[in-house]
Write an enzyme that holds these catalytic residues in place. Structure first.
Site, PDB file in Angstrom:
ATOM      1  N   GLY A 123       8.543  40.203  13.208  1.00 40.89           N
ATOM      2  CA  GLY A 123       9.635  39.239  13.354  1.00 40.89           C
ATOM      3  C   GLY A 123      10.192  38.815  12.011  1.00 40.89           C
ATOM      4  O   GLY A 123      11.425  38.769  11.811  1.00 40.89           O
ATOM      5  N   ASP A 169      -3.770  40.980  13.507  1.00 36.94           N
ATOM      6  CA  ASP A 169      -3.841  41.784  14.738  1.00 36.94           C
ATOM      7  C   ASP A 169      -3.707  43.280  14.501  1.00 36.94           C
ATOM      8  O   ASP A 169      -3.995  44.076  15.391  1.00 36.94           O
ATOM      9  CB  ASP A 169      -2.743  41.357  15.720  1.00 36.94           C
ATOM     10  CG  ASP A 169      -2.964  39.954  16.268  1.00 36.94           C
ATOM     11  OD1 ASP A 169      -4.126  39.515  16.273  1.00 36.94           O
ATOM     12  OD2 ASP A 169      -1.992  39.311  16.676  1.00 36.94           O
ATOM     13  N   HIS A 301      -9.091  30.441  15.950  1.00 34.89           N
ATOM     14  CA  HIS A 301      -8.509  30.540  14.606  1.00 34.89           C
ATOM     15  C   HIS A 301      -9.525  30.751  13.490  1.00 34.89           C
ATOM     16  O   HIS A 301      -9.130  30.901  12.328  1.00 34.89           O
ATOM     17  CB  HIS A 301      -7.650  29.305  14.320  1.00 34.89           C
ATOM     18  CG  HIS A 301      -6.302  29.392  14.978  1.00 34.89           C
ATOM     19  ND1 HIS A 301      -6.144  29.213  16.339  1.00 34.89           N
ATOM     20  CD2 HIS A 301      -5.079  29.681  14.483  1.00 34.89           C
ATOM     21  CE1 HIS A 301      -4.866  29.377  16.644  1.00 34.89           C
ATOM     22  NE2 HIS A 301      -4.203  29.654  15.543  1.00 34.89           N
ATOM     23  N   ARG A 304      -8.685  33.749  11.515  1.00 29.76           N
ATOM     24  CA  ARG A 304      -7.635  33.696  10.487  1.00 29.76           C
ATOM     25  C   ARG A 304      -8.143  33.107   9.178  1.00 29.76           C
ATOM     26  O   ARG A 304      -7.516  33.247   8.137  1.00 29.76           O
ATOM     27  CB  ARG A 304      -6.469  32.821  10.957  1.00 29.76           C
ATOM     28  CG  ARG A 304      -5.585  33.428  12.001  1.00 29.76           C
ATOM     29  CD  ARG A 304      -4.312  32.607  12.123  1.00 29.76           C
ATOM     30  NE  ARG A 304      -3.489  33.093  13.210  1.00 29.76           N
ATOM     31  CZ  ARG A 304      -2.668  34.121  13.141  1.00 29.76           C
ATOM     32  NH1 ARG A 304      -2.560  34.787  12.007  1.00 29.76           N
ATOM     33  NH2 ARG A 304      -1.952  34.493  14.177  1.00 29.76           N
ATOM     34  N   MET A 577     -23.979  48.511 -10.141  1.00 33.90           N
ATOM     35  CA  MET A 577     -24.593  49.832  -9.973  1.00 33.90           C
ATOM     36  C   MET A 577     -23.486  50.892  -9.904  1.00 33.90           C
ATOM     37  O   MET A 577     -22.320  50.597 -10.108  1.00 33.90           O
ATOM     38  CB  MET A 577     -25.444  49.846  -8.700  1.00 33.90           C
ATOM     39  CG  MET A 577     -26.659  48.945  -8.781  1.00 33.90           C
ATOM     40  SD  MET A 577     -27.598  48.875  -7.237  1.00 33.90           S
ATOM     41  CE  MET A 577     -28.669  50.283  -7.439  1.00 33.90           C
TER      42      MET A 577
END
Length: 708
Positions: A123, A169, A301, A304, A577
């Site tokens: 969007g 997502d 949430h 997130r 390492m």
């Protein structure tokens, strides 16, 4: 004669002088966005451009004022480890209107900004492309209103847009991974690992609901990474009657001795008729049909939040740099692009093509064309789904093909997180292909002693999340035991060999190949899976275990840097390492925001060390009062970690003090990261399918003869 550094020459020939670049984050936040912002700012300043922050996304662009501020090099210090987005993100109704975009255009032109880096979802990127298409018309309108001089239309005639996808997502077509996805998987797997211990204690079933309203990537990959019993995603709704099949599967798992069940549900999961499948519905179903003690956990949430993973920091940094390069090379006729990750490479793809393909996925799902929706999601998503089905759902014995082939699996070299996931995948895919699967303990040393036993489907249950090597592994090469190994292969009639390990595994395969002239037992299909934290195997970009080690390094560096907050100026020398391979030091330095990284592949001398000390001395005069230097353990025989620590301590006296840390074997330990679990599972499945193909092709007159 030394070869010129073409990359350095390329960067030096780029000029952003006279250009202004603005960066904004829009839509939902995602871990790693700050790393992308940092990369855009520093690369922009490196090439001589002016760089601006646009705070609060498109709303800040519309409102102008203090929301659009010039960025300096120091402005993005200490941002890498911070989740979310420090420049803010907001969903903006004003920008959807013509009047809002007119205000935004005026605010950009007043600052000379004609280059825009947009970090967001489809969007946000669609809105940016519309803004670009309207740009000349908006400027003409502003001239008519008297808000701009007429020559501004010519001077700022084109708006250049580059997008970077920030979405947990992973729902954007055209890229293998979006910024934030790997970190969200870390949050999910941390919860799943914690839940599994309590579920096992009480013989419980847990239903986990994860984000993914329109995309099942998080649910699918977390199910693959933890070996969940059942997963429900929107792209591939279950067939009618799924409730009974799921309960049968859960019951069968318990009957084989398992004390727990895990079911993962994407928040947008649907059945074939478009009816929502909720976590509470699944719980009630299990309780009603099976009577199992069942609990629901909705992650929400938490997915997130938190610190970005090493993968997200590196991904965001790489595509942030590529975004600036794309803006510098663009012309007035160049369409808007999005910088994507395809096959471990940063590539530029047309923005609107990706947006349209993403929208096609939803149309296919709405039209109940689910196979098409899965294909449109991309090859990676499709492979994940196929692999999950292959490993999670055991076919009845009557449906299994009968191959009469025996395949042995063993670990060689140092342990690496993800090895066990690869063994589990190999065993289960092999059984599904009709083979008898044999596991060898303690590498080739165990092979020579006959430490070989047949593995069944249930023997590898719960292995995915286990660190180290449950089979046992040793660095012993086969050359000195070759006769005894050949004898054991005859005894157990081994027809194919899968070796999982590091450089020792690579050398072992070469030794077995050379032994074919003497021992016909080695004239069989043999395959090696790269599994080493050093990531030093030829022919592969990545090795199983390297991502887990990187996360250990980055988390430790974050804590070490934080320990200096509020104290006097301090520089930390960290030894990693990696043997003679500088992968961990280089990529760890990139992800942790190091000032320097010393590696074997890039020779350095006392002049380089002195230059770095001078750089840190200058840095400490600014508001940045912490420094970080990484050194690969074998980067130099003489310039040891102690030497560098003492040099920095002496030369920085009065300006900063020093501390040193040797990270050691903590880089090899711990539970495997989601990436390593998924990577190990998928490449092991691929290897077994290759072995099956070669066994079928080379089986002649009752024996396998493979000479390639």
């Amino acid at each position: 004669m030394a070869q010129p550094d073409t990359k350095k020459i390329f960067f030096e020939n780029l000029s952003g002088a006279g250009k202004a670049i603005a960066v904004l984050t829009s839509g939902g936040d995602a871990q790693g966005m700050n790393a992308a912002v940092r990369a855009v700012v520093r690369m922009g300043l490196y090439v001589g451009a002016k760089v601006y922050f646009i705070h609060e996304g498109y709303q800040g662009m519309v409102d102008g004022g203090e929301n659009i501020r010039e960025a300096k090099w120091e402005s993005v210090s200490s941002m890498l480890q911070v989740g979310g987005t420090v420049i803010g993100s907001a969903r903006c109704k004003d920008f959807r209107t013509h009047e809002g975009r007119l205000k935004a255009a005026l605010n950009l032109v007043q600052r000379g900004i004609t280059n825009l880096c947009v970090i967001g979802g489809d969007g946000s990127l669609t809105g940016a492309n519309l803004f670009r298409e309207e740009w000349s018309g908006l400027l003409a309108e502003l001239v008519e209103q008297g808000a701009l001089e007429a020559d501004a239309v010519q001077q700022y005639s084109a708006l250049h847009i580059v997008g970077m996808v920030g979405s947990i997502d992973n729902d954007f077509c055209g890229t293998d991974m979006t910024i934030g996805t790997d970190s969200a998987l870390h949050r999910i797997i941390e919860v799943v690992d914690a839940i599994m211990t309590t579920a096992q204690s009480h013989q419980r079933t847990f239903v986990l609901e994860v984000m993914g309203r329109h995309c099942g990537y998080l649910a699918l990959v977390s199910a693959l990474a933890c070996g969940a019993d059942w997963v429900l995603i929107p792209e591939m709704p279950p067939e009618d009657g799924w409730e009974e099949k799921m309960c049968q599967k859960l019951s069968a798992t318990r009957s084989r001795g398992s004390r727990l069940n895990i079911i993962i549900v994407a928040e947008g999961a649907l059945d074939r008729h478009g009816k929502a499948i909720t976590s509470s519905y699944v719980k009630d179903l299990v309780v009603k049909c099976l009577g199992f003690d069942t609990r629901v956990t909705i992650l929400g949430h938490v997915q997130r939040g938190g610190t970005p993973s090493a993968f997200d920091r590196i991904l965001a940094s790489r595509i942030g740099v590529e975004a600036v390069l794309a803006l510098l090379e663009t012309t007035a006729n160049t369409p808007a692009c999005v910088v994507s990750l395809v096959g471990n490479q940063s590539v530029r793809v047309p923005l609107m093509e990706c947006v349209q393909m993403t929208q096609e996925v939803q149309k296919a799902m709405d039209g109940k064309r689910f196979e098409e929706a899965v294909k449109l999601r991309g090859r990676s998503f499709e492979n994940n789904l196929k692999t999950y089905k292959l490993l999670a759902h055991r076919k009845p014995e009557s449906e299994l093909p009968v191959s009469n082939f025996n395949v042995a699996v063993l670990n060689v070299g140092a342990p690496a997180a993800g090895m066990n996931a690869a063994v589990r995948s190999a065993v289960r895919v092999g059984i599904s292909e009709g083979h008898k699967m044999f596991a060898v303990s303690d590498g080739f040393e165990g092979f020579s002693k006959g430490q070989i036993r047949e593995f069944k489907w249930a023997d590898v249950g719960g292995w995915t999340g286990q660190g180290g090597s449950l089979l046992g592994t040793k660095r012993t090469l086969p050359a000195k035991h070759v006769e005894k190994i050949a004898e054991q292969m005859r005894k157990h009639n081994i027809n194919a060999l899968l070796i999982i390990g590091g450089f020792e595994a690579f050398e072992s395969l070469l030794q077995l190949f050379e032994a074919r002239g003497t021992y016909e037992e080695f004239c069989i299909p043999m395959c090696m899976l790269p599994s080493t934290i050093s990531n030093n195997i030829p022919g592969t970009d990545l090795s199983i275990g390297a991502d887990t080690a990187l996360n250990a390094i980055v988390e430790t560096c974050d804590r070490i840097k934080q320990s200096a907050s509020g104290t006097k100026r301090r520089v930390f020398i960290i030894e990693t390492m990696g043997g003679y391979c500088g992968y961990l030091a280089t990529v760890g330095g990139l992800a942790a925001g190091a000032d320097a990284a010393y590696i074997y592949e890039e020779p350095f001398d006392i002049r380089d060390l002195q230059a770095n000390v001078e750089h840190l001395t200058e840095k400490m005069k600014t508001s940045i009062q912490r420094g970080l230097v990484l050194r690969n353990e074998n980067s130099s025989e003489n310039y040891t970690t102690d030497f560098i620590y003492q040099l920095y301590s002496e030369e920085g006296k009065g300006v900063f003090d020093c501390r040193k840390n040797v990270l050691g074997h903590m880089q090899q330990g711990g539970a495997p990261s989601p990436f390593d679990r998924n990577f190990g599972t998928k490449i092991s499945a691929k290897a077994m399918q290759w072995i099956t193909k070669k066994l079928t092709e080379t089986f002649r007159q009752g024996k396998v003869t493979f000479l390639q």
